[in-house]
Write a protein that holds these residues in place. Sequence first.
Motif, PDB file in Angstrom:
ATOM      1  N   CYS A  44       0.755  -1.087   0.047  1.00 50.24           N
ATOM      2  CA  CYS A  44      -0.007  -0.016  -0.033  1.00 50.24           C
ATOM      3  C   CYS A  44       0.797   1.168  -0.198  1.00 50.24           C
ATOM      4  N   HIS A  45       1.985   1.140   0.465  1.00 50.78           N
ATOM      5  CA  HIS A  45       2.824   2.386   0.792  1.00 50.78           C
ATOM      6  C   HIS A  45       3.943   2.821  -0.048  1.00 50.78           C
ATOM      7  N   THR A  46       4.173   1.771  -0.919  1.00 46.49           N
ATOM      8  CA  THR A  46       5.206   2.155  -2.018  1.00 46.49           C
ATOM      9  C   THR A  46       4.614   1.964  -3.307  1.00 46.49           C
ATOM     10  N   ILE A  47       4.573   2.979  -4.188  1.00 49.38           N
ATOM     11  CA  ILE A  47       4.452   3.152  -5.772  1.00 49.38           C
ATOM     12  C   ILE A  47       5.500   2.882  -6.474  1.00 49.38           C
ATOM     13  N   ASP A  48       6.710   4.039  -5.990  1.00 49.58           N
ATOM     14  CA  ASP A  48       7.974   3.848  -6.733  1.00 49.58           C
ATOM     15  C   ASP A  48       9.041   2.993  -6.150  1.00 49.58           C
ATOM     16  N   GLU A  49       9.463   1.843  -6.593  1.00 51.61           N
ATOM     17  CA  GLU A  49      10.434   1.243  -5.950  1.00 51.61           C
ATOM     18  C   GLU A  49      11.608   2.073  -5.544  1.00 51.61           C
ATOM     19  N   ASP A  50      11.822   3.151  -6.435  1.00 51.97           N
ATOM     20  CA  ASP A  50      12.902   3.861  -5.862  1.00 51.97           C
ATOM     21  C   ASP A  50      12.736   4.940  -4.724  1.00 51.97           C
ATOM     22  N   ARG A  51      11.496   5.040  -4.359  1.00 49.58           N
ATOM     23  CA  ARG A  51      11.025   5.788  -3.433  1.00 49.58           C
ATOM     24  C   ARG A  51      10.191   4.760  -2.128  1.00 49.58           C
ATOM     25  N   PRO A  52      10.820   4.016  -1.820  1.00 50.44           N
ATOM     26  CA  PRO A  52      10.135   3.166  -0.775  1.00 50.44           C
ATOM     27  C   PRO A  52       9.278   3.722   0.354  1.00 50.44           C
ATOM     28  N   MET A  53       8.072   3.327   0.636  1.00 52.31           N
ATOM     29  CA  MET A  53       7.344   3.823   1.722  1.00 52.31           C
ATOM     30  C   MET A  53       7.004   5.275   1.659  1.00 52.31           C
ATOM     31  N   ALA A  54       6.964   5.775   0.381  1.00 53.36           N
ATOM     32  CA  ALA A  54       6.659   7.223   0.286  1.00 53.36           C
ATOM     33  C   ALA A  54       5.257   7.594   0.250  1.00 53.36           C
ATOM     34  N   GLY A  55       4.316   6.266   0.210  1.00 51.52           N
ATOM     35  CA  GLY A  55       3.053   6.520  -0.194  1.00 51.52           C
ATOM     36  C   GLY A  55       2.250   7.162  -1.331  1.00 51.52           C
ATOM     37  N   GLY A  56       1.047   7.401  -1.065  1.00 52.89           N
ATOM     38  CA  GLY A  56       0.275   8.077  -2.246  1.00 52.89           C
ATOM     39  C   GLY A  56      -0.388   7.360  -3.345  1.00 52.89           C
ATOM     40  N   LEU A  57      -0.443   5.956  -2.901  1.00 54.69           N
ATOM     41  CA  LEU A  57      -1.301   5.214  -3.720  1.00 54.69           C
ATOM     42  C   LEU A  57      -2.768   5.042  -3.320  1.00 54.69           C
ATOM     43  N   GLY A  58      -3.719   5.363  -4.336  1.00 52.86           N
ATOM     44  CA  GLY A  58      -5.081   5.665  -4.238  1.00 52.86           C
ATOM     45  C   GLY A  58      -5.644   4.294  -3.959  1.00 52.86           C
ATOM     46  N   LEU A  59      -6.485   4.117  -2.882  1.00 49.29           N
ATOM     47  CA  LEU A  59      -6.994   3.019  -2.406  1.00 49.29           C
ATOM     48  C   LEU A  59      -8.661   3.378  -2.838  1.00 49.29           C
ATOM     49  N   PRO A  60      -9.317   2.557  -3.766  1.00 48.88           N
ATOM     50  CA  PRO A  60     -10.767   2.710  -3.902  1.00 48.88           C
ATOM     51  C   PRO A  60     -11.651   1.932  -2.835  1.00 48.88           C
ATOM     52  N   THR A  61     -12.302   2.689  -2.353  1.00 47.57           N
ATOM     53  CA  THR A  61     -13.480   2.107  -1.198  1.00 47.57           C
ATOM     54  C   THR A  61     -14.723   2.435  -1.601  1.00 47.57           C
ATOM     55  N   PRO A  62     -15.799   1.750  -1.166  1.00 47.95           N
ATOM     56  CA  PRO A  62     -17.443   2.049  -1.605  1.00 47.95           C
ATOM     57  C   PRO A  62     -17.452   3.676  -1.099  1.00 47.95           C
ATOM     58  N   PHE A  63     -16.692   4.295  -0.100  1.00 46.75           N
ATOM     59  CA  PHE A  63     -17.112   5.805   0.082  1.00 46.75           C
ATOM     60  C   PHE A  63     -16.201   6.635  -0.475  1.00 46.75           C
ATOM     61  N   GLY A  64     -15.185   6.399  -1.350  1.00 51.66           N
ATOM     62  CA  GLY A  64     -14.409   7.133  -2.131  1.00 51.66           C
ATOM     63  C   GLY A  64     -12.900   6.748  -2.061  1.00 51.66           C
ATOM     64  N   THR A  65     -12.067   7.435  -2.465  1.00 50.87           N
ATOM     65  CA  THR A  65     -10.748   6.961  -2.536  1.00 50.87           C
ATOM     66  C   THR A  65      -9.831   7.763  -1.495  1.00 50.87           C
ATOM     67  N   ILE A  66      -9.091   6.802  -0.741  1.00 50.83           N
ATOM     68  CA  ILE A  66      -8.180   7.053   0.442  1.00 50.83           C
ATOM     69  C   ILE A  66      -6.738   7.043  -0.223  1.00 50.83           C
ATOM     70  N   TYR A  67      -5.818   7.995  -0.085  1.00 54.12           N
ATOM     71  CA  TYR A  67      -4.519   7.947  -0.555  1.00 54.12           C
ATOM     72  C   TYR A  67      -3.448   7.506   0.844  1.00 54.12           C
ATOM     73  N   THR A  68      -2.684   6.490   0.695  1.00 52.44           N
ATOM     74  CA  THR A  68      -1.733   6.044   1.604  1.00 52.44           C
ATOM     75  C   THR A  68      -0.852   7.096   2.189  1.00 52.44           C
ATOM     76  N   PRO A  69      -0.425   7.110   3.419  1.00 52.31           N
ATOM     77  CA  PRO A  69       0.522   7.985   3.755  1.00 52.31           C
ATOM     78  C   PRO A  69       2.092   7.829   3.443  1.00 52.31           C
ATOM     79  N   ASN A  70       2.708   8.904   3.529  1.00 52.18           N
ATOM     80  CA  ASN A  70       4.217   8.869   3.328  1.00 52.18           C
ATOM     81  C   ASN A  70       4.661   8.028   4.931  1.00 52.18           C
ATOM     82  N   LEU A  71       5.448   7.004   4.819  1.00 49.34           N
ATOM     83  CA  LEU A  71       5.735   6.506   6.068  1.00 49.34           C
ATOM     84  C   LEU A  71       7.399   6.519   6.199  1.00 49.34           C
ATOM     85  N   THR A  72       8.086   7.195   5.218  1.00 48.21           N
ATOM     86  CA  THR A  72       9.474   7.534   5.443  1.00 48.21           C
ATOM     87  C   THR A  72       9.745   8.818   6.502  1.00 48.21           C
TER      88      THR A  72
END
Length: 406
Positions: free
Chosen positions: A43-71
Amino acid sequence: MRHAALPFLLAALAAPAAAQDSNTWSTMERGLYLFRLGDCAACHTIDEDRPMAGGLGLPTPFGTIYTPNLTPDEHSGIGDWTADDFHTAMTEGVRPGGERLYPAFPYTHFTHVTREDTEAIYAYLQSLEPVMNRVPDPEIPWPLSMRTAMRGWNLLFFDDEAGLEPAEGKPDEWHRGQYLAEGLAHCSACHSPRNLLGAEKDGPASYTGGVIEGWFAPSLRSTEGGEGIGDWSEDDLAKYLRYGRNGHTAAFGPMAEVVEKSTRWLSNADAAAIATYIKDLPYDAPDRVEMEEVSADDPVMQHGERIYATQCAACHGIDGEGVKNQFGRLAGSSLTQAENPLTVVRMVLEGARAVPSDKYPTPHAMPAFDWRLSDEDVAAVTTYVRNAFGNAAPAVSAETVAEIRE
């Protein structure tokens, strides 16, 4: 779950200050292991060169939530968090300052994680290279966009003081498996149905299967036939977790990513412990639909048999037995016979690719048939495999296929 941070770790540990704490390296190693077990990178890594930087959009029945940056970036990540802050977020779903997290982050499971383990994960995350990445705000309509609304959700569905119930007479391995499966591994988060407010159904309904990312995660209850994994041994399940493959099937879809980024890193002992716990789950869900086999004389079955013979039998066998550790067995397959046909239909339409692992480095793939088969054809062949070879499951309609295709 990448080693991009290891050069940074080595440099840090070589410093004189780090040498004062002989447990630093072992703590971070354990933190990395636990981090992988929690499938955090998914959930928290989109770019393998920037591990755990977050930003992935998670679609839910209530809208989209973006994963936080854990660096450990102090402006956009968790660089200014303390170990206390991190433990509270993990186990109570509350960020520093009192802002409540949405349960797309599985704090309802992570609440079972010990303080020692959250501190190890925190130590590992703090060792990563800081990345400046401000993620978008959630795209959720009012009033759910108000974080205070989560207070009411938590009152209904979350008790951060409810610990895991110890079971008398169970071995230590079972209790270890319970801790892992119900905590960091959060297995039921995918394999359980949810109510209209997005909370997992607990009790006997848990682990009876759920829809995740457009796939049906099958029941993990051990029935004697049909649903569940009753025909799997503990060793079968442990192998599946470690290697993404066993004599019954291979991991694909979302589970392939789970194996790749999480469960393949399990120790043999922890894989066996999870298998011991999962295989001990009883089946007593009250709302199971009895499966009725579709007659072989049904025209849909006859049409499906012709398609299967020309398109599927070369890999899966005329008798549906497949090829062990290569092509999945359809005869007696719990997933094939699942009440919800979503995954079977998607497999036919889109194909799938098994995950490579240390033991099976060559990933086998199933081709997509969406360009070749009509909705009626897909409905026929999936109805056939769900009711041939001794299987029994509800027929699949062309309308259902059309909805899934869209």
